[in-house]
Design an enzyme around this catalytic site. Structure first.
Site, PDB file in Angstrom:
ATOM      1  N   LYS A 188       0.858  -1.180   0.000  1.00  0.00           N
ATOM      2  CA  LYS A 188       0.000   0.000   0.000  1.00  0.00           C
ATOM      3  C   LYS A 188       0.896   1.231   0.000  1.00  0.00           C
ATOM      4  O   LYS A 188       1.514   1.573   1.006  1.00  0.00           O
ATOM      5  CB  LYS A 188      -0.903   0.061   1.238  1.00  0.00           C
ATOM      6  N   GLY A 242      -4.981   5.036   4.273  1.00  0.00           N
ATOM      7  CA  GLY A 242      -4.369   4.246   5.329  1.00  0.00           C
ATOM      8  C   GLY A 242      -5.345   3.740   6.356  1.00  0.00           C
ATOM      9  O   GLY A 242      -5.199   2.629   6.872  1.00  0.00           O
ATOM     10  N   GLU A 291       9.998   1.820  10.627  1.00  0.00           N
ATOM     11  CA  GLU A 291      10.964   2.899  10.440  1.00  0.00           C
ATOM     12  C   GLU A 291      10.183   4.189  10.594  1.00  0.00           C
ATOM     13  O   GLU A 291       9.358   4.537   9.752  1.00  0.00           O
ATOM     14  CB  GLU A 291      11.624   2.790   9.065  1.00  0.00           C
ATOM     15  N   CYS A 303      13.439  11.777   6.871  1.00  0.00           N
ATOM     16  CA  CYS A 303      13.426  11.347   8.272  1.00  0.00           C
ATOM     17  C   CYS A 303      14.817  11.382   8.902  1.00  0.00           C
ATOM     18  O   CYS A 303      14.948  11.547  10.109  1.00  0.00           O
ATOM     19  CB  CYS A 303      12.816   9.948   8.403  1.00  0.00           C
ATOM     20  N   GLU A 316       9.626  16.330  15.308  1.00  0.00           N
ATOM     21  CA  GLU A 316      10.005  16.239  13.900  1.00  0.00           C
ATOM     22  C   GLU A 316       9.126  17.190  13.085  1.00  0.00           C
ATOM     23  O   GLU A 316       7.914  17.007  13.000  1.00  0.00           O
ATOM     24  CB  GLU A 316       9.831  14.805  13.403  1.00  0.00           C
TER      25      GLU A 316
END
Length: 486
Positions: free
Chosen positions: A185, A218, A260, A294, A393
């Site tokens: 996906k 999602g 991750e 990232c 982040e």
């Protein structure tokens, strides 16, 4: 900037066709779900194509195909799997130009980076797994036990939008090389490049069911994959919050996960470093892919004796991050992926300034193109290590600079994060830099600008994730360990 030339570049003017099907069991078929996802060009803010919004029935069909294909695929001789992946590498390599222009359109990555990184790196990763698939690690013995690695089964791969093909390839190539089958996906913002991959898979003639594509939200498709009883391992890259949700769904059925997640990496510049090189490289790293990386070194830690000099270099380097159309050769910084991402980043800049940070470059009032989701390259100085902009982040072109007085304090600040994905250390004394690197609680550290290695394990400590991708360590994520006593 030659925006007129960019506007007439073939990559921008060539129409992108809607994709109306999913790839299941070795063929393109109509989805069960009736919805569609609009794909926007973040530079022009125009919809450029549509893809299907699959549903749980589509996931069931994809998983059933992958489950049926697992036995034959895992039973192939390693050389046969390697030959299949090599044919895929050939078919995908022929599409390298289309991959770069597609990512430039659906994500906004400048063409130079789209060509080298967004298209080039996935091909490098795939080739590495061609080699590994043909040369599996040998079994070994412990006493009277034979220890073997066997493919885990059906892998559900859920991937992000920032490096759309690279993140797919890190999962799909490793899983296929290990003998697993896959249901993918891709991200809703950047699904078009996944279709180029599956065009290549179809051309390469991979056996039916080995690789399956289901696009969709999602909350529907991703959740269905994570919760599916026949998915043996879920490999996810994305936000920590979504990773936690996927972990819960997989834990309810005792399934393996590989995650991750986020990062807030520190770039530690010691007093004896080559300051200009360290700062300029650090700024370029922080703003790569418009800061939507990232592993970006988004916290620059500088010894106080060289702090003011570093700020001047950082401001100069940030000023060179020219915003513009990805197809303009002069563009260094493209748009952010969406309007929502742009507003999130702007909100962080406001919070940082309100908390006392000093604006060195960029900011909310810096000029940006009239159209597109742009934020100027922004540098904030005098940042409190515990503040929001130093801890969360941001995922945009925002760099925070923090002074320190000793190596111990630098390590303490670097480790003062819930993340631990990447980082850097700079020093004229390599042994000193290595000593600091070994103390940093993070999955990767670059010393004095060490180059990215696609064969090295990639992954993080703490809330940056679980497990590793790339190279032999990445291959091992898709294997179960069996002990056979004799």
């Amino acid at each position: 900037m030659d925006l007129a030339a960019a506007a007439t570049h073939p990559g921008r003017t060539t129409p992108i066709a809607d994709r109306t099907q999913l790839y299941l069991d070795g063929r393109w078929i109509a989805p069960h779900g009736t919805g569609v996802i609009a794909v926007e060009d973040p530079t022009t803010e125009q919809v450029i194509a549509h893809v299907p919004a699959g549903d749980t029935v589509d996931v069931d069909r994809a998983v059933a195909a992958a489950k049926a294909a697992f036995g034959p695929w895992s039973a192939l001789a390693p050389a046969e799997r390697a030959a299949h992946l090599d044919r895929l590498h050939t078919a995908l390599s022929a599409r390298a130009g289309d991959i770069a222009t597609t990512v430039a359109r659906e994500l906004g990555t400048p063409m130079k980076i789209a060509t080298k990184v967004q298209a080039g790196l996935p091909l490098t990763v795939l080739k590495s797994y061609v080699d590994m698939a043909g040369q599996p690690e040998s079994t070994h013995t412990v006493g009277n036990s034979l220890i073997v690695g066997e493919p885990v089964g059906v892998v559900g791969a859920i991937t992000p939008w920032n490096y759309p093909l690279h993140q797919i390839m890190a999962k799909v190539a490793g899983a296929l090389a290990a003998g697993c089958t896959v249901v993918l996906k891709p991200a809703d913002l950047t699904p078009l490049v996944a279709y180029l991959l599956f065009d290549a898979i179809d051309e390469a003639g991979l056996p039916p069911g080995v690789a399956n594509l289901v696009t969709g939200p999602g909350s529907v498709v991703g959740s269905a994959i994570a919760a599916h009883p026949d998915v043996d391992l879920v490999s996810f890259t994305g936000s920590t919050a979504v990773g936690a949700r996927i972990s819960h769904l997989a834990a309810d059925r005792i399934a393996r996960v590989a995650l991750e997640l986020g990062g807030k990496s520190a770039n530690v510049i010691l007093a004896d470093a080559d300051l200009r090189r360290a700062v300029k490289t650090g700024v370029a790293n922080a703003f790569l892919n418009s800061g939507q990386t990232c592993t970006a070194w988004t916290r620059m830690l500088v010894h106080r004796s060289r702090y003011d000099e570093a700020l001047a270099i950082a401001a100069e380097a940030a000023a060179g991050q020219t915003l513009g159309d990805p197809f303009d050769e002069g563009t260094r910084l493209g748009p952010l992926a969406s309007a929502a991402q742009r507003e999130t980043v702007r909100g962080y800049i406001e919070q940082g300034l309100a908390a006392g940070a000093r604006l060195i470059a960029g900011g909310l009032d810096a000029p940006v193109p009239d159209r597109g989701h742009f934020v100027a390259a922004t540098v904030l100085a005098d940042v409190d290590p515990d503040s929001v902009v130093a801890q969360e982040e941001i995922f945009g072109p925002v760099l925070v600079v923090i002074p320190f007085d000793s190596d111990d304090e630098a390590v303490a600040i670097a480790n003062n994060s819930r993340y631990g994905l990447a980082g850097a250390v700079w020093s004229g004394d390599e042994d000193r830099a290595l000593a600091v690197a070994r103390r940093m609680r993070t999955g990767a550290v670059d010393v004095n600008g060490g180059a990215f290695n696609p064969l090295a394990p990639f992954g993080g400590f703490k809330q940056s994730g679980i497990g590793r991708e790339l190279g032999r360590h990445g291959l091992a994520e898709f294997l179960e360990t069996k002990a056979i006593q004799r």
